[in-house]
Each structure stands twice: as structure tokens, then as C-alpha cells.
Write a protein that holds these residues in place. Structure first.
Motif, short mmCIF file in Angstrom:
data_model
loop_
_atom_site.label_atom_id
_atom_site.label_comp_id
_atom_site.label_asym_id
_atom_site.label_seq_id
_atom_site.Cartn_x
_atom_site.Cartn_y
_atom_site.Cartn_z
N ARG A 8 -104.90 -121.89 -20.86
CA ARG A 8 -104.28 -121.52 -19.60
C ARG A 8 -102.72 -121.95 -19.86
O ARG A 8 -102.34 -123.03 -20.09
N VAL A 9 -101.86 -120.76 -19.76
CA VAL A 9 -100.55 -121.14 -20.22
C VAL A 9 -99.65 -120.63 -19.01
O VAL A 9 -99.69 -119.56 -18.22
N VAL A 10 -98.62 -121.56 -18.79
CA VAL A 10 -97.54 -120.96 -17.88
C VAL A 10 -96.43 -120.63 -18.45
O VAL A 10 -95.87 -121.51 -19.30
N ILE A 11 -95.65 -119.48 -18.21
CA ILE A 11 -94.53 -119.12 -18.90
C ILE A 11 -93.66 -119.39 -17.85
O ILE A 11 -93.56 -118.77 -16.67
N LEU A 12 -92.54 -120.16 -18.19
CA LEU A 12 -91.31 -120.36 -17.37
C LEU A 12 -90.22 -118.99 -17.67
O LEU A 12 -89.92 -119.01 -18.65
N ALA A 13 -89.92 -118.44 -16.60
CA ALA A 13 -88.74 -117.17 -16.90
C ALA A 13 -87.94 -117.33 -15.72
O ALA A 13 -88.36 -117.51 -14.26
N GLY A 14 -86.78 -116.79 -15.78
CA GLY A 14 -85.75 -116.60 -14.78
C GLY A 14 -84.58 -117.64 -14.53
O GLY A 14 -83.87 -117.73 -15.56
N GLY A 15 -84.94 -118.60 -13.74
CA GLY A 15 -84.10 -119.62 -13.51
C GLY A 15 -82.51 -119.04 -13.01
O GLY A 15 -82.43 -117.96 -12.41
N LEU A 16 -81.36 -119.90 -12.82
CA LEU A 16 -80.32 -119.41 -12.40
C LEU A 16 -79.07 -119.26 -13.21
O LEU A 16 -77.88 -119.30 -12.77
N SER A 17 -79.26 -119.15 -14.54
CA SER A 17 -78.20 -119.03 -15.57
C SER A 17 -77.82 -117.61 -15.47
O SER A 17 -78.35 -116.73 -14.70
N HIS A 18 -76.52 -117.23 -16.18
CA HIS A 18 -75.92 -115.80 -16.32
C HIS A 18 -77.16 -114.95 -16.96
O HIS A 18 -76.94 -113.97 -16.94
N GLU A 19 -78.01 -115.64 -17.84
CA GLU A 19 -78.88 -114.78 -18.45
C GLU A 19 -80.24 -114.78 -17.76
O GLU A 19 -81.42 -114.59 -18.44
N ARG A 20 -80.42 -114.92 -16.45
CA ARG A 20 -81.65 -114.90 -15.64
C ARG A 20 -82.37 -113.45 -16.20
O ARG A 20 -83.72 -113.51 -16.13
N ASP A 21 -81.69 -112.44 -15.72
CA ASP A 21 -82.26 -111.13 -15.73
C ASP A 21 -83.10 -110.77 -17.37
O ASP A 21 -84.35 -110.26 -17.47
N VAL A 22 -82.42 -111.53 -18.32
CA VAL A 22 -82.95 -111.51 -19.67
C VAL A 22 -84.22 -112.14 -19.76
O VAL A 22 -85.14 -111.79 -20.57
N SER A 23 -83.97 -113.45 -19.15
CA SER A 23 -85.39 -114.49 -19.33
C SER A 23 -86.55 -113.71 -18.52
O SER A 23 -87.52 -113.86 -19.23
N LEU A 24 -86.28 -113.21 -17.41
CA LEU A 24 -87.38 -112.61 -16.59
C LEU A 24 -87.97 -111.38 -17.57
O LEU A 24 -89.27 -111.36 -17.55
N ARG A 25 -87.12 -110.48 -18.24
CA ARG A 25 -87.59 -109.62 -19.15
C ARG A 25 -88.40 -110.06 -20.37
O ARG A 25 -89.61 -109.78 -20.99
N SER A 26 -87.84 -111.29 -20.97
CA SER A 26 -88.42 -111.91 -21.98
C SER A 26 -89.97 -112.42 -21.53
O SER A 26 -90.91 -112.44 -22.33
N GLY A 27 -89.90 -113.03 -20.41
CA GLY A 27 -91.22 -113.78 -19.86
C GLY A 27 -92.18 -112.61 -19.92
O GLY A 27 -93.18 -113.05 -20.04
N ARG A 28 -91.85 -111.65 -19.09
CA ARG A 28 -92.75 -110.52 -18.79
C ARG A 28 -93.47 -110.11 -20.29
O ARG A 28 -94.65 -110.01 -20.39
N ARG A 29 -92.55 -109.76 -21.13
CA ARG A 29 -93.03 -109.24 -22.42
C ARG A 29 -94.09 -110.42 -23.38
O ARG A 29 -95.07 -109.79 -23.83
#
Length: 316
Positions: A8-29
Motif C-alpha cells: 500500500r503506497v501513498v503518493i504525495l502530490a500537489g502542495g502549495l509551491s509554484h510547481e504545484r500543477d507539475v507535481s499533480l501531473r507527476s503524481g498521477r503518472r
């Protein structure tokens, strides 16, 4: 740790940095690839619900796919460890070292790697000493062209190439909009490559270098919107240079105490000098990101590779 065949793995993605959108895309992939490899995955943002969610879920592993502040500066990783959970990737202390570009460059230089000469300037000192005097001293000491970048951060936000002295003030202002400290370094000219390193249990291994070719700046838009950049994976380097850039990336990974996964950004000069620029403990994982391209160039199935990283992290 569970002994089930489906960790069972939890991916942390998003956050409040300027790179939030990229992190969300990375996390989904990453999540999609792991699910395809039979891993039980959920994705969670870094918000007020995170600690209760992790406390309730008690996953076998937490994988921070967070870009920018908090995700790469070690703070979220500290919280995960405070909760008694395992991390995939570099721990908080080494993350803090790698997150600071000046410190990472200093560590790399002490390890024998070649990195462009540089200075760091806090915005407050820059103003107190007089901007024009400081800028004149920078050009006199380092010459031109120069690269101005935030001392912390990624995705080329606030990064500018300065070829004429009159461009430097604007570059500093742009940089200070993303960070209170600027790193100004002598520009290394040559072939830009990125070398990702993975460790699936047998020690860090360099994936094929990815060559980055762009007519304009390799900025945020170019990195994450297809069409502005041409990538070559593997990079069009000689056999000896291919070995050299891989060795530099592994050496940086080890010198900085990184774990499981990293990406090192390099310039290969016309004379064969391999210039270390910076390292990333949470490389981008989007469809245009460099690590996935390198993994596929090496013949890896992304889901299988990511699962191998998960399993290696669970073994300790």
C-alpha cells in the motif's frame, strides 16, 4: 510493513509551491504506472487532511512526488518520518542539502566534481550594498555570460541567462520574485543533459542521459508543454562521454547522500568537461519529464521500475 504482494503506497502530490500543477501531473503518472504493476496506490495532496489520512491509512510506504518548497526541502519528509512511516527516496536531512543549490554545488566540488564558479546574494544584502556596485563586481569577477537562478527551487522558475551586463538587473529582479536568495554562476556552454539515477537495491545506477535541445530558453513552459524542446534519449554523446556523465551523476547522488532516485543536470563542454549544475531529489514524472524518458530509453517498463523502487524501499 505488510507482507502482501500488493504493498500500500501513498503518493504525495500537489502542495502549495509554484510547481504545484507539475507535481499533480507527476503524481498521477506515477500512480497510474504503479497501479498497472499491481500496487495499491492512493494520491494525497499536502493539506490539513494529510496527517489524519496518513495516521488512519498507515500505508507501507509514502512516496513524495512533490516539487518545490516543502516537498524537496525535507520538511514534509520530516513529518512522514515523525508519523513512523517509511519514505521512498531521500530523507529529510540530505534533501535539505540538495535543495540548496549553493550547498549542493559546494558538496559536489568537494567530491571532485566540476561546477561553474558562483556567488550567492540574499536580496537584503543586495539592496544594502547597492545593486549597481554589486552587479559590477559580479560581472568583473565572473565575466559573461552568466546564469541567474533562485538558490532553491526547480522547473527553471526565475532562471535567466544573461549575455549582456544590462540584462543583469532584470534577471535579479525576476529571480528574487521566486526566492530571497539568488545564485549567480558563470554560464557553462555546451550540450545540456540530464542524468537520472535509480537504486532498486543493488546500488545507484545511472539511466541513459537525456539531451535537451531548445532554440529558446529551457524554461517552465518549454519543460512541461510539448513542442518547444527536442529530446534525445539516449543523448548523442560519445561512448566515453556517456560513461563520464553517468559517473558524475552517480558520484553526486552518493556525495549528497541521496536515496533511491535523483536527477542531475549537467552541461558537457566542447572540450569534454562535464559541469555539475544541480541535483533534484524529486524529479519530474510527467509525460515530458526526463526521468521517464531515460527509463524508457533503457528499456524499462515504468510500472515495473517504480514497483522495484517501492519494493527496495520496503526492504530498507
Amino acid at each position: 510493513m505488510t507482507t502482501s504482494s500488493s504493498p500500500r503506497v501513498v503518493i504525495l502530490a500537489g502542495g502549495l509551491s509554484h510547481e504545484r500543477d507539475v507535481s499533480l501531473r507527476s503524481g498521477r503518472r506515477v500512480a497510474e504506472a504503479l497501479r498497472g504493476a499491481g500496487v495499491d496506490v492512493s494520491v494525497h495532496d499536502v493539506d490539513s487532511d494529510l496527517v489524519p489520512a496518513l495516521t488512519q491509512l498507515r500505508p507501507d510506504l509514502v512516496w513524495p512526488v512533490l516539487h518545490g518548497a516543502s516537498g524537496e526541502d525535507g520538511s514534509v519528509r520530516d513529518v512522514v518520518q515523525l508519523l513512523g512511516l517509511r519514505l521512498l527516496g531521500t530523507g529529510p536531512r540530505a534533501s535539505r542539502v540538495a535543495w540548496s543549490k549553493p550547498i549542493a554545488k559546494t558538496v559536489a566540488a568537494r567530491a571532485g566534481l566540476t561546477t561553474p564558479d558562483f556567488v550567492t546574494l540574499p536580496q537584503s544584502l543586495f539592496r544594502e550594498l547597492g545593486a549597481n556596485r554589486v552587479l559590477d563586481a559580479i560581472v568583473s569577477r565572473l565575466g559573461l555570460p552568466l546564469v541567474v537562478k533562485p538558490s532553491r527551487g526547480g522547473s527553471a522558475l526565475g532562471v535567466n541567462l544573461v549575455t549582456h551586463a544590462d540584462e543583469l538587473p532584470r534577471a535579479m529582479v525576476d529571480c528574487f520574485s521566486y526566492s530571497d536568495t539568488a545564485l549567480v554562476e558563470r554560464a557553462a556552454i555546451g550540450t545540456e543533459v540530464a542524468v537520472s539515477v535509480v537504486d532498486t537495491g543493488d546500488g545507484p545506477v545511472a539511466l541513459p542521459a537525456v539531451e535537451i535541445v531548445t532554440e529558446g530558453p529551457y524554461d517552465y513552459d518549454a519543460r512541461y508543454n510539448p513542442g518547444r524542446v527536442e529530446y534525445f534519449a539516449p543523448a548523442r554523446l560519445s561512448e566515453s562521454l556517456t560513461a563520464a556523465v553517468g559517473a558524475v551523476a552517480v558520484a553526486a547522488h552518493e556525495a549528497l547522500g541521496l536515496e533511491r532516485i535523483s536527477r542531475t543536470d549537467l552541461i558537457v563542454g566542447e572540450d569534454g568537461t562535464v559541469w555539475f549544475l544541480e541535483v533534484n531529489v524529486a524529479p519530474g514524472m510527467t509525460e515530458t519529464s526526463l526521468l521517464p524518458q531515460a527509463a524508457e530509453a533503457a528499456g524499462h517498463n515504468l510500472g515495473d521500475l517504480y514497483r522495484s523502487l517501492v519494493e527496495a524501499s520496503l526492504r530498507g
